[in-house]
Write a protein that holds these residues in place. Structure first.
Motif, PDB file in Angstrom:
ATOM      1  N   UNK A   3      10.145  -0.193  -0.132  1.00 24.92           N
ATOM      2  CA  UNK A   3      10.036  -1.377  -0.976  1.00 24.92           C
ATOM      3  C   UNK A   3      10.247  -0.968  -2.430  1.00 24.92           C
ATOM      4  N   UNK A   4      10.695  -1.906  -3.223  1.00 31.17           N
ATOM      5  CA  UNK A   4      10.792  -1.658  -4.656  1.00 31.17           C
ATOM      6  C   UNK A   4       9.387  -1.688  -5.243  1.00 31.17           C
ATOM      7  N   UNK A   5       9.267  -1.248  -6.463  1.00 33.66           N
ATOM      8  CA  UNK A   5       7.951  -1.270  -7.102  1.00 33.66           C
ATOM      9  C   UNK A   5       7.445  -2.706  -7.230  1.00 33.66           C
ATOM     10  N   UNK A  10       3.570  -6.700  -5.527  1.00 34.09           N
ATOM     11  CA  UNK A  10       3.254  -8.037  -5.014  1.00 34.09           C
ATOM     12  C   UNK A  10       2.446  -7.945  -3.728  1.00 34.09           C
ATOM     13  N   UNK A  11       2.815  -7.025  -2.864  1.00 38.10           N
ATOM     14  CA  UNK A  11       2.092  -6.872  -1.598  1.00 38.10           C
ATOM     15  C   UNK A  11       0.648  -6.415  -1.825  1.00 38.10           C
ATOM     16  N   UNK A  12       0.451  -5.593  -2.847  1.00 40.33           N
ATOM     17  CA  UNK A  12      -0.885  -5.070  -3.147  1.00 40.33           C
ATOM     18  C   UNK A  12      -1.697  -5.992  -4.057  1.00 40.33           C
ATOM     19  N   UNK A  13      -1.035  -6.927  -4.704  1.00 38.04           N
ATOM     20  CA  UNK A  13      -1.737  -7.830  -5.622  1.00 38.04           C
ATOM     21  C   UNK A  13      -2.046  -7.195  -6.961  1.00 38.04           C
ATOM     22  N   UNK A  14      -1.195  -6.265  -7.387  1.00 38.52           N
ATOM     23  CA  UNK A  14      -1.355  -5.627  -8.696  1.00 38.52           C
ATOM     24  C   UNK A  14      -0.041  -5.755  -9.464  1.00 38.52           C
ATOM     25  N   UNK A  45       2.707   3.124   0.375  1.00 32.24           N
ATOM     26  CA  UNK A  45       1.964   1.869   0.282  1.00 32.24           C
ATOM     27  C   UNK A  45       0.520   2.040   0.762  1.00 32.24           C
ATOM     28  N   UNK A  46       0.345   2.802   1.824  1.00 38.76           N
ATOM     29  CA  UNK A  46      -1.017   3.064   2.319  1.00 38.76           C
ATOM     30  C   UNK A  46      -1.805   3.883   1.303  1.00 38.76           C
ATOM     31  N   UNK A  47      -1.151   4.845   0.676  1.00 40.14           N
ATOM     32  CA  UNK A  47      -1.800   5.647  -0.368  1.00 40.14           C
ATOM     33  C   UNK A  47      -2.213   4.736  -1.532  1.00 40.14           C
ATOM     34  N   UNK A  48      -1.350   3.801  -1.906  1.00 42.93           N
ATOM     35  CA  UNK A  48      -1.671   2.865  -2.987  1.00 42.93           C
ATOM     36  C   UNK A  48      -2.850   1.966  -2.592  1.00 42.93           C
TER      37      UNK A  48
END
Length: 124
Positions: A3-5, A10-14, A45-48
């Motif tokens: 995914x792009x940043x 957006x997926x993480x809500x940040x 993404x999981x790390x984030x």
């Protein structure tokens, strides 16, 4: 596919700048594609998500970086220290609640006239 940043943010809500900052301070490692752009694969993404969860429970970014260390002893030491700090905070918050409850119910007009209020005030 990564995914792009913007998509990851957006997926993480940040915000995207938050993810860049986490990477800058070493709390997050994100692979780059052939063009040099960040590519958030499932692992990144999981790390984030882990960084986000650790931030929400009160760890600072340096603490998170240490807590995600490959050395288990280092990670455990940071987490144990945070647990102790949170437990101390809980004790202080409970004392604050007790004091405030007393002040609501106190029969004295001014808190400095009440021996119980004075004893709360002397507590560390």
């Amino acid at each position: 596919m990564g995914r792009t940043i913007g998509q990851a943010a957006a997926e993480l809500g940040v915000e995207a700048h938050v993810l860049r900052h986490w990477e800058d301070v070493g709390a997050l490692a994100v692979p780059r594609d052939a063009s040099g752009y960040r590519s958030y694969d499932d692992h990144a993404l999981e790390q984030a998500r882990t960084v986000l969860k650790l931030r929400r429970v009160g760890l600072s970014l340096p603490e998170i970086t240490a807590a995600m260390s490959p050395k288990k002893a280092t990670a455990q030491a940071v987490v144990k220290a945070k647990i102790e700090a949170l437990e101390t905070e809980v004790v202080h918050r409970r004392r604050a609640i007790s004091f405030l409850r007393h002040t609501v119910e106190c029969r004295h007009r001014y808190l400095d006239e009440c021996p119980d209020c004075a004893s709360f005030a002397r507590e560390a």
